[in-house]
Design a protein around this motif. Structure first.
Motif, PDB file in Angstrom:
ATOM      1  N   LYS A   1       1.047  13.088  -7.017  1.00  0.00           N
ATOM      2  CA  LYS A   1       1.788  12.553  -8.167  1.00  0.00           C
ATOM      3  C   LYS A   1       2.192  11.100  -7.918  1.00  0.00           C
ATOM      4  CE  LYS A   1       3.759  17.061  -9.355  1.00  0.00           C
ATOM      5  NZ  LYS A   1       5.014  17.867  -9.420  1.00  0.00           N
ATOM      6  N   TYR A   2       2.185  10.709  -6.623  1.00  0.00           N
ATOM      7  CA  TYR A   2       2.642   9.372  -6.252  1.00  0.00           C
ATOM      8  C   TYR A   2       1.598   8.572  -5.457  1.00  0.00           C
ATOM      9  CZ  TYR A   2       7.021  11.869  -7.111  1.00  0.00           C
ATOM     10  OH  TYR A   2       8.011  12.637  -7.669  1.00  0.00           O
ATOM     11  N   VAL A   3       0.638   9.273  -4.859  1.00  0.00           N
ATOM     12  CA  VAL A   3      -0.299   8.638  -3.926  1.00  0.00           C
ATOM     13  C   VAL A   3      -1.738   8.968  -4.302  1.00  0.00           C
ATOM     14  CG1 VAL A   3      -0.887   8.355  -1.485  1.00  0.00           C
ATOM     15  CG2 VAL A   3       1.435   9.043  -2.117  1.00  0.00           C
ATOM     16  N   GLU A   4      -2.625   7.982  -4.193  1.00  0.00           N
ATOM     17  CA  GLU A   4      -4.042   8.255  -4.412  1.00  0.00           C
ATOM     18  C   GLU A   4      -4.554   9.189  -3.319  1.00  0.00           C
ATOM     19  OE1 GLU A   4      -6.613   4.926  -4.968  1.00  0.00           O
ATOM     20  OE2 GLU A   4      -5.051   3.759  -5.980  1.00  0.00           O
ATOM     21  N   PRO A   5      -5.391  10.173  -3.664  1.00  0.00           N
ATOM     22  CA  PRO A   5      -5.892  11.144  -2.682  1.00  0.00           C
ATOM     23  C   PRO A   5      -6.468  10.506  -1.425  1.00  0.00           C
ATOM     24  CG  PRO A   5      -6.517  11.815  -4.880  1.00  0.00           C
ATOM     25  CD  PRO A   5      -5.888  10.457  -5.020  1.00  0.00           C
ATOM     26  N   LYS A   6      -7.169   9.374  -1.570  1.00  0.00           N
ATOM     27  CA  LYS A   6      -7.806   8.723  -0.417  1.00  0.00           C
ATOM     28  C   LYS A   6      -6.780   8.173   0.580  1.00  0.00           C
ATOM     29  CE  LYS A   6      -8.262   4.144  -2.535  1.00  0.00           C
ATOM     30  NZ  LYS A   6      -9.185   3.061  -2.918  1.00  0.00           N
ATOM     31  N   ASN A   7      -5.522   8.008   0.128  1.00  0.00           N
ATOM     32  CA  ASN A   7      -4.483   7.453   0.987  1.00  0.00           C
ATOM     33  C   ASN A   7      -3.533   8.517   1.552  1.00  0.00           C
ATOM     34  OD1 ASN A   7      -5.424   4.854   0.680  1.00  0.00           O
ATOM     35  ND2 ASN A   7      -4.059   4.374  -1.024  1.00  0.00           N
TER      36      ASN A   7
ATOM     37  N   MET B   1       0.848  -1.193   0.000  1.00  0.00           N
ATOM     38  CA  MET B   1       0.000   0.000   0.000  1.00  0.00           C
ATOM     39  C   MET B   1       0.887   1.247   0.000  1.00  0.00           C
ATOM     40  SD  MET B   1      -3.309   0.926   0.175  1.00  0.00           S
ATOM     41  CE  MET B   1      -4.250  -0.242   1.111  1.00  0.00           C
ATOM     42  N   ILE B   2       0.471   2.259  -0.725  1.00  0.00           N
ATOM     43  CA  ILE B   2       1.221   3.514  -0.800  1.00  0.00           C
ATOM     44  C   ILE B   2       0.422   4.607  -0.095  1.00  0.00           C
ATOM     45  CG2 ILE B   2       2.193   5.263  -2.327  1.00  0.00           C
ATOM     46  CD1 ILE B   2       2.569   3.077  -4.413  1.00  0.00           C
ATOM     47  N   TYR B   3       1.048   5.240   0.883  1.00  0.00           N
ATOM     48  CA  TYR B   3       0.418   6.314   1.647  1.00  0.00           C
ATOM     49  C   TYR B   3       1.190   7.621   1.468  1.00  0.00           C
ATOM     50  CZ  TYR B   3      -2.198   2.760   4.304  1.00  0.00           C
ATOM     51  OH  TYR B   3      -3.023   1.727   4.681  1.00  0.00           O
ATOM     52  N   GLY B   4       0.525   8.703   1.820  1.00  0.00           N
ATOM     53  CA  GLY B   4       1.184  10.006   1.873  1.00  0.00           C
ATOM     54  C   GLY B   4       0.827  10.673   3.190  1.00  0.00           C
ATOM     55  N   TYR B   5       1.714  11.509   3.659  1.00  0.00           N
ATOM     56  CA  TYR B   5       1.438  12.252   4.891  1.00  0.00           C
ATOM     57  C   TYR B   5       1.804  13.714   4.691  1.00  0.00           C
ATOM     58  CZ  TYR B   5       1.564  13.936   9.697  1.00  0.00           C
ATOM     59  OH  TYR B   5       1.336  14.662  10.847  1.00  0.00           O
TER      60      TYR B   5
ATOM     61  N   ARG C   1       8.978   1.736   3.521  1.00  0.00           N
ATOM     62  CA  ARG C   1       9.854   2.564   2.685  1.00  0.00           C
ATOM     63  C   ARG C   1       9.430   4.025   2.816  1.00  0.00           C
ATOM     64  NH1 ARG C   1      12.567   2.468  -2.478  1.00  0.00           N
ATOM     65  NH2 ARG C   1      13.805   4.377  -2.409  1.00  0.00           N
ATOM     66  N   LEU C   2      10.356   4.873   3.229  1.00  0.00           N
ATOM     67  CA  LEU C   2      10.077   6.297   3.379  1.00  0.00           C
ATOM     68  C   LEU C   2      10.608   7.046   2.165  1.00  0.00           C
ATOM     69  CD1 LEU C   2       8.946   8.527   5.265  1.00  0.00           C
ATOM     70  CD2 LEU C   2      11.254   8.721   6.235  1.00  0.00           C
ATOM     71  N   MET C   3       9.712   7.706   1.442  1.00  0.00           N
ATOM     72  CA  MET C   3      10.072   8.490   0.264  1.00  0.00           C
ATOM     73  C   MET C   3       9.918   9.976   0.602  1.00  0.00           C
ATOM     74  SD  MET C   3      10.691   6.334  -2.320  1.00  0.00           S
ATOM     75  CE  MET C   3      10.082   5.013  -3.371  1.00  0.00           C
TER      76      MET C   3
ATOM     77  N   ASN D   1      -2.472  26.177   4.923  1.00  0.00           N
ATOM     78  CA  ASN D   1      -3.092  25.408   3.845  1.00  0.00           C
ATOM     79  C   ASN D   1      -2.252  24.187   3.477  1.00  0.00           C
ATOM     80  OD1 ASN D   1      -4.131  24.654   1.195  1.00  0.00           O
ATOM     81  ND2 ASN D   1      -5.275  26.567   1.324  1.00  0.00           N
ATOM     82  N   LEU D   2      -2.917  23.051   3.322  1.00  0.00           N
ATOM     83  CA  LEU D   2      -2.251  21.794   2.964  1.00  0.00           C
ATOM     84  C   LEU D   2      -2.174  21.553   1.462  1.00  0.00           C
ATOM     85  CD1 LEU D   2      -3.989  19.576   5.659  1.00  0.00           C
ATOM     86  CD2 LEU D   2      -1.511  19.776   5.440  1.00  0.00           C
ATOM     87  N   ASP D   3      -2.791  22.423   0.668  1.00  0.00           N
ATOM     88  CA  ASP D   3      -2.952  22.166  -0.768  1.00  0.00           C
ATOM     89  C   ASP D   3      -1.640  21.894  -1.493  1.00  0.00           C
ATOM     90  OD1 ASP D   3      -5.589  22.496  -0.340  1.00  0.00           O
ATOM     91  OD2 ASP D   3      -5.791  24.421  -1.365  1.00  0.00           O
ATOM     92  N   ARG D   4      -0.584  22.679  -1.193  1.00  0.00           N
ATOM     93  CA  ARG D   4       0.691  22.529  -1.906  1.00  0.00           C
ATOM     94  C   ARG D   4       1.279  21.133  -1.670  1.00  0.00           C
ATOM     95  NH1 ARG D   4       5.919  22.559  -0.885  1.00  0.00           N
ATOM     96  NH2 ARG D   4       5.588  22.967   1.332  1.00  0.00           N
ATOM     97  N   GLN D   5       1.254  20.696  -0.423  1.00  0.00           N
ATOM     98  CA  GLN D   5       1.792  19.375  -0.103  1.00  0.00           C
ATOM     99  C   GLN D   5       0.958  18.262  -0.746  1.00  0.00           C
ATOM    100  OE1 GLN D   5       3.027  18.654   4.088  1.00  0.00           O
ATOM    101  NE2 GLN D   5       2.534  20.809   4.414  1.00  0.00           N
ATOM    102  N   ILE D   6      -0.359  18.401  -0.635  1.00  0.00           N
ATOM    103  CA  ILE D   6      -1.244  17.363  -1.182  1.00  0.00           C
ATOM    104  C   ILE D   6      -1.073  17.250  -2.697  1.00  0.00           C
ATOM    105  CG2 ILE D   6      -3.670  16.786  -1.598  1.00  0.00           C
ATOM    106  CD1 ILE D   6      -4.265  17.895   1.217  1.00  0.00           C
ATOM    107  N   LEU D   7      -0.940  18.393  -3.361  1.00  0.00           N
ATOM    108  CA  LEU D   7      -0.742  18.401  -4.809  1.00  0.00           C
ATOM    109  C   LEU D   7       0.544  17.669  -5.187  1.00  0.00           C
ATOM    110  CD1 LEU D   7      -2.259  19.584  -7.252  1.00  0.00           C
ATOM    111  CD2 LEU D   7      -0.696  21.537  -7.165  1.00  0.00           C
ATOM    112  N   ALA D   8       1.597  17.895  -4.413  1.00  0.00           N
ATOM    113  CA  ALA D   8       2.881  17.232  -4.677  1.00  0.00           C
ATOM    114  C   ALA D   8       2.769  15.736  -4.424  1.00  0.00           C
ATOM    115  CB  ALA D   8       3.969  17.853  -3.808  1.00  0.00           C
ATOM    116  N   LEU D   9       2.067  15.355  -3.361  1.00  0.00           N
ATOM    117  CA  LEU D   9       1.944  13.938  -3.003  1.00  0.00           C
ATOM    118  C   LEU D   9       1.076  13.168  -3.991  1.00  0.00           C
ATOM    119  CD1 LEU D   9       1.504  14.272   0.880  1.00  0.00           C
ATOM    120  CD2 LEU D   9       3.513  13.379  -0.320  1.00  0.00           C
TER     121      LEU D   9
END
Length: 204
Positions: free
Chosen positions: A24-30, A1-5, A89-91, A14-22
């Motif tokens: 590219k690699y992670v599904e929004p729900k994760n 499973m691939i997560y983002g934090y 794995r920490l990316m 605002n979290l938008d900048r981080q979420i937008l970057a994440l």
């Protein structure tokens, strides 16, 4: 499973900048988020991510930068070590070396990268502690040179303390009445009583 934090320090940010970057690699729900200070690790989203329904061995966690985990270098080091121990794995997007993709039979390269990262963070945390201690020592020495007393203020003994203390000890007056006579707070009165009793026990 691939997560983002993703994390920001307050509800106003605002979290938008981080979420937008994440994304590219992670599904929004994760993507798990927190709007809370990084001064400690007690955050609902992060706790859930590391809890029983969160990360598992073999999972991948993406973050934008290391300071999203914490502002404390010692905490960051411990968290990176936790991910390594739990085979997560920490990316880190702004740390390209952590994003290296390797064949299955060369996973040792990832371990090497994580070990180097932990070692670097340990050194940084230790240097930060040494710097803080040095500044504290310099501050204490500077204060001493100026004749300042550091720590708890000296407790001045009222001229009538022994008389009032004897009245209180014999039960003639209450502690509150004694404090009023001496013009002392409850905490100061009992500190002075403790000192007096210690002196008496030593026969001073």
């Amino acid at each position: 499973m691939i997560y983002g934090y993703a994390r920001v320090s307050s509800t106003e940010q605002n979290l938008d900048r981080q979420i937008l970057a994440l994304q590219k690699y992670v599904e929004p729900k994760n993507i798990v988020t927190d709007k809370q200070s990084g001064k400690n690790l007690d955050r609902p989203g992060y706790n859930a991510l590391k809890g029983i329904f969160g990360l598992r061995p073999g999972d991948v966690l993406y973050i934008v930068s290391l300071d999203r985990l914490s502002r404390n270098k010692e905490d960051i080091k411990n968290e990176v070590a936790w991910f390594k121990a739990h085979k997560v794995r920490l990316m880190i997007l702004d740390l390209p070396s952590s994003m290296v993709q390797v064949p299955e039979n060369q996973k040792w390269i990832i371990d090497m990268i994580q070990n180097i990262l932990i070692e670097v963070l340990s050194s940084m945390a230790e240097q930060e502690r040494l710097t803080i201690r040095k500044r504290q020592r310099e501050g204490i020495e500077a204060a001493k040179r100026k004749g300042k007393h550091l720590g708890r203020p000296y407790l001045k003994v009222p001229d009538n303390f022994e008389e009032v203390y004897a009245e209180w000890k014999s039960g003639a007056i209450t502690a509150r009445a004694a404090q009023k006579k001496l013009g002392m707070s409850s905490a100061s009165f009992y500190r002075m009583v403790k000192k007096q009793q210690a002196a008496e026990s030593k026969g001073v």
